[in-house]
Design a protein around this motif. Structure first.
Motif, PDB file in Angstrom:
ATOM      1  N   ARG A  99      42.234  42.305  38.192  1.00 19.33           N
ATOM      2  CA  ARG A  99      42.365  42.579  36.851  1.00 19.33           C
ATOM      3  C   ARG A  99      42.956  41.767  36.030  1.00 19.33           C
ATOM      4  O   ARG A  99      42.856  41.778  34.602  1.00 19.33           O
ATOM      5  N   GLU A 100      43.637  40.842  36.437  1.00 21.15           N
ATOM      6  CA  GLU A 100      44.416  39.693  35.696  1.00 21.15           C
ATOM      7  C   GLU A 100      43.377  38.836  35.118  1.00 21.15           C
ATOM      8  O   GLU A 100      43.329  38.423  34.008  1.00 21.15           O
ATOM      9  N   ASP A 101      42.608  38.579  35.876  1.00 26.77           N
ATOM     10  CA  ASP A 101      41.269  37.553  35.534  1.00 26.77           C
ATOM     11  C   ASP A 101      40.374  38.282  34.475  1.00 26.77           C
ATOM     12  O   ASP A 101      40.157  37.723  33.389  1.00 26.77           O
ATOM     13  N   ILE A 102      40.338  39.592  34.536  1.00 29.55           N
ATOM     14  CA  ILE A 102      39.626  40.493  33.713  1.00 29.55           C
ATOM     15  C   ILE A 102      40.275  40.547  32.150  1.00 29.55           C
ATOM     16  O   ILE A 102      39.636  40.371  31.015  1.00 29.55           O
ATOM     17  N   LYS A 103      41.592  40.879  32.327  1.00 25.78           N
ATOM     18  CA  LYS A 103      42.445  40.676  30.890  1.00 25.78           C
ATOM     19  C   LYS A 103      42.371  39.512  30.250  1.00 25.78           C
ATOM     20  O   LYS A 103      42.335  39.382  29.332  1.00 25.78           O
ATOM     21  N   ALA A 104      42.573  38.382  31.258  1.00 27.29           N
ATOM     22  CA  ALA A 104      42.670  37.153  30.492  1.00 27.29           C
ATOM     23  C   ALA A 104      41.075  36.823  29.768  1.00 27.29           C
ATOM     24  O   ALA A 104      41.245  36.374  28.587  1.00 27.29           O
ATOM     25  N   PHE A 105      40.049  37.171  30.383  1.00 30.47           N
ATOM     26  CA  PHE A 105      38.798  36.901  29.704  1.00 30.47           C
ATOM     27  C   PHE A 105      38.577  37.799  28.490  1.00 30.47           C
ATOM     28  O   PHE A 105      38.289  37.043  27.589  1.00 30.47           O
ATOM     29  N   LEU A 106      39.028  38.760  28.640  1.00 25.55           N
ATOM     30  CA  LEU A 106      38.810  39.935  27.538  1.00 25.55           C
ATOM     31  C   LEU A 106      39.879  39.321  26.248  1.00 25.55           C
ATOM     32  O   LEU A 106      39.153  39.390  24.919  1.00 25.55           O
ATOM     33  N   SER A 124      40.995  46.991  31.520  1.00 26.97           N
ATOM     34  CA  SER A 124      41.188  46.317  32.747  1.00 26.97           C
ATOM     35  C   SER A 124      41.279  47.560  33.679  1.00 26.97           C
ATOM     36  O   SER A 124      40.798  47.611  34.915  1.00 26.97           O
ATOM     37  N   LEU A 125      41.928  48.703  33.404  1.00 19.44           N
ATOM     38  CA  LEU A 125      42.347  49.870  34.204  1.00 19.44           C
ATOM     39  C   LEU A 125      40.992  50.537  34.639  1.00 19.44           C
ATOM     40  O   LEU A 125      41.212  51.470  35.665  1.00 19.44           O
ATOM     41  N   ALA A 126      39.797  50.345  34.145  1.00 18.82           N
ATOM     42  CA  ALA A 126      38.567  50.869  34.581  1.00 18.82           C
ATOM     43  C   ALA A 126      38.239  50.319  35.709  1.00 18.82           C
ATOM     44  O   ALA A 126      37.126  50.798  36.340  1.00 18.82           O
ATOM     45  N   TYR A 127      38.665  49.018  35.975  1.00 16.20           N
ATOM     46  CA  TYR A 127      38.032  48.310  37.228  1.00 16.20           C
ATOM     47  C   TYR A 127      39.027  48.464  38.282  1.00 16.20           C
ATOM     48  O   TYR A 127      40.262  48.610  38.053  1.00 16.20           O
ATOM     49  N   SER A 128      38.446  48.296  39.634  1.00 21.48           N
ATOM     50  CA  SER A 128      39.320  48.168  40.692  1.00 21.48           C
ATOM     51  C   SER A 128      40.190  47.096  40.744  1.00 21.48           C
ATOM     52  O   SER A 128      39.919  45.883  40.046  1.00 21.48           O
ATOM     53  N   PRO A 129      41.235  47.091  41.491  1.00 20.90           N
ATOM     54  CA  PRO A 129      42.346  45.790  41.311  1.00 20.90           C
ATOM     55  C   PRO A 129      41.692  44.413  41.788  1.00 20.90           C
ATOM     56  O   PRO A 129      41.927  43.515  41.317  1.00 20.90           O
ATOM     57  N   ASN A 130      40.627  44.453  42.652  1.00 20.60           N
ATOM     58  CA  ASN A 130      39.993  43.437  43.023  1.00 20.60           C
ATOM     59  C   ASN A 130      38.516  43.476  42.728  1.00 20.60           C
ATOM     60  O   ASN A 130      37.539  42.782  43.213  1.00 20.60           O
ATOM     61  N   SER A 131      38.198  43.970  41.476  1.00 18.63           N
ATOM     62  CA  SER A 131      36.948  44.127  40.774  1.00 18.63           C
ATOM     63  C   SER A 131      36.618  42.597  41.004  1.00 18.63           C
ATOM     64  O   SER A 131      37.016  41.563  40.580  1.00 18.63           O
ATOM     65  N   VAL A 132      35.161  42.589  41.091  1.00 15.60           N
ATOM     66  CA  VAL A 132      34.448  41.257  41.012  1.00 15.60           C
ATOM     67  C   VAL A 132      33.492  41.036  39.857  1.00 15.60           C
ATOM     68  O   VAL A 132      32.586  41.984  39.692  1.00 15.60           O
ATOM     69  N   TRP A 133      33.287  40.047  38.963  1.00 15.63           N
ATOM     70  CA  TRP A 133      32.467  39.990  37.745  1.00 15.63           C
ATOM     71  C   TRP A 133      31.703  38.588  37.950  1.00 15.63           C
ATOM     72  O   TRP A 133      32.104  37.617  38.175  1.00 15.63           O
ATOM     73  N   ARG A 134      30.517  38.831  37.263  1.00 12.09           N
ATOM     74  CA  ARG A 134      29.772  37.749  36.625  1.00 12.09           C
ATOM     75  C   ARG A 134      29.444  38.052  35.533  1.00 12.09           C
ATOM     76  O   ARG A 134      28.909  39.104  35.198  1.00 12.09           O
ATOM     77  N   ASN A 135      30.153  37.207  34.537  1.00  8.86           N
ATOM     78  CA  ASN A 135      29.881  37.366  33.196  1.00  8.86           C
ATOM     79  C   ASN A 135      29.227  36.179  32.619  1.00  8.86           C
ATOM     80  O   ASN A 135      29.867  35.113  32.217  1.00  8.86           O
ATOM     81  N   ARG A 136      27.773  36.079  32.417  1.00  7.87           N
ATOM     82  CA  ARG A 136      27.162  34.896  31.829  1.00  7.87           C
ATOM     83  C   ARG A 136      27.435  33.799  32.931  1.00  7.87           C
ATOM     84  O   ARG A 136      27.118  34.179  34.208  1.00  7.87           O
ATOM     85  N   ALA A 137      28.173  32.692  32.748  1.00  8.38           N
ATOM     86  CA  ALA A 137      28.323  31.635  33.867  1.00  8.38           C
ATOM     87  C   ALA A 137      29.740  31.912  34.225  1.00  8.38           C
ATOM     88  O   ALA A 137      30.181  30.978  35.043  1.00  8.38           O
TER      89      ALA A 137
END
Length: 158
Positions: free
Chosen positions: A57-64, A38-51
């Motif tokens: 970062r908190e969303d990214i960590k929970a997803f991972l 998660s630290l490679a992503y900006s604090p407000n990084s926006v993702w689309r992963n599949r649907a």
């Protein structure tokens, strides 16, 4: 603007620095440490992963965490497809099995956009899963980063 420290290589990317950035991402994902990744992503990084749509970062960590609890013995290879200025297009394939022992190879493409500190501010991923037998696996290194002498996607015909 983020107060995070720069994460070289920084944009604008060259063929060499784009390949370095992609390999660093591959290695981090193969460690399967959500905090580290998660630290490679900006604090407000926006993702689309599949649907799934994520922000921050908190969303990214929970997803991972969810991902690696479900995708067992995960091994990933990434390869640069194209780059320009602060963007890199990546193709990838990873192998994993579920809790029933069924193996899969997931194929996909990602579009990455970086901020001036080299943090990824946007990740758009399109991914398809293929059921494979254990004998069809191509990634046999011990869990963790892919060894430097292990073939990449193109070398494996993927």
């Amino acid at each position: 603007m983020s107060t995070d420290a720069p994460r070289p290589p920084l944009p604008p990317f060259t063929a060499e620095t784009a390949a370095q950035k992609v390999r660093m991402a591959e290695d981090a994902w193969n460690h399967r440490d959500p905090e580290r990744v998660s630290l490679a992503y900006s604090p407000n990084s926006v993702w689309r992963n599949r649907a799934e749509f994520l922000q921050g970062r908190e969303d990214i960590k929970a997803f991972l965490i969810r991902k690696w609890n479900r995708e067992l013995d995960y091994r990933l290879i990434k390869e640069v497809w194209a780059w320009h200025d602060n963007r890199i297009a990546v193709r990838f394939a990873y192998e994993y099995h579920d809790d029933s022992g069924q193996w899969y190879r997931a194929y996909g493409n990602e579009n990455w956009e970086f901020d001036e500190l080299g943090l990824m501010k946007r990740r758009i991923a399109s991914i398809n899963d293929l059921v494979i037998s254990e004998s069809d696996r191509k990634y046999h290194w011990p869990l963790g980063p892919r060894p430097l002498d292990h073939p990449g996607l193109s070398d494996l015909g993927l």
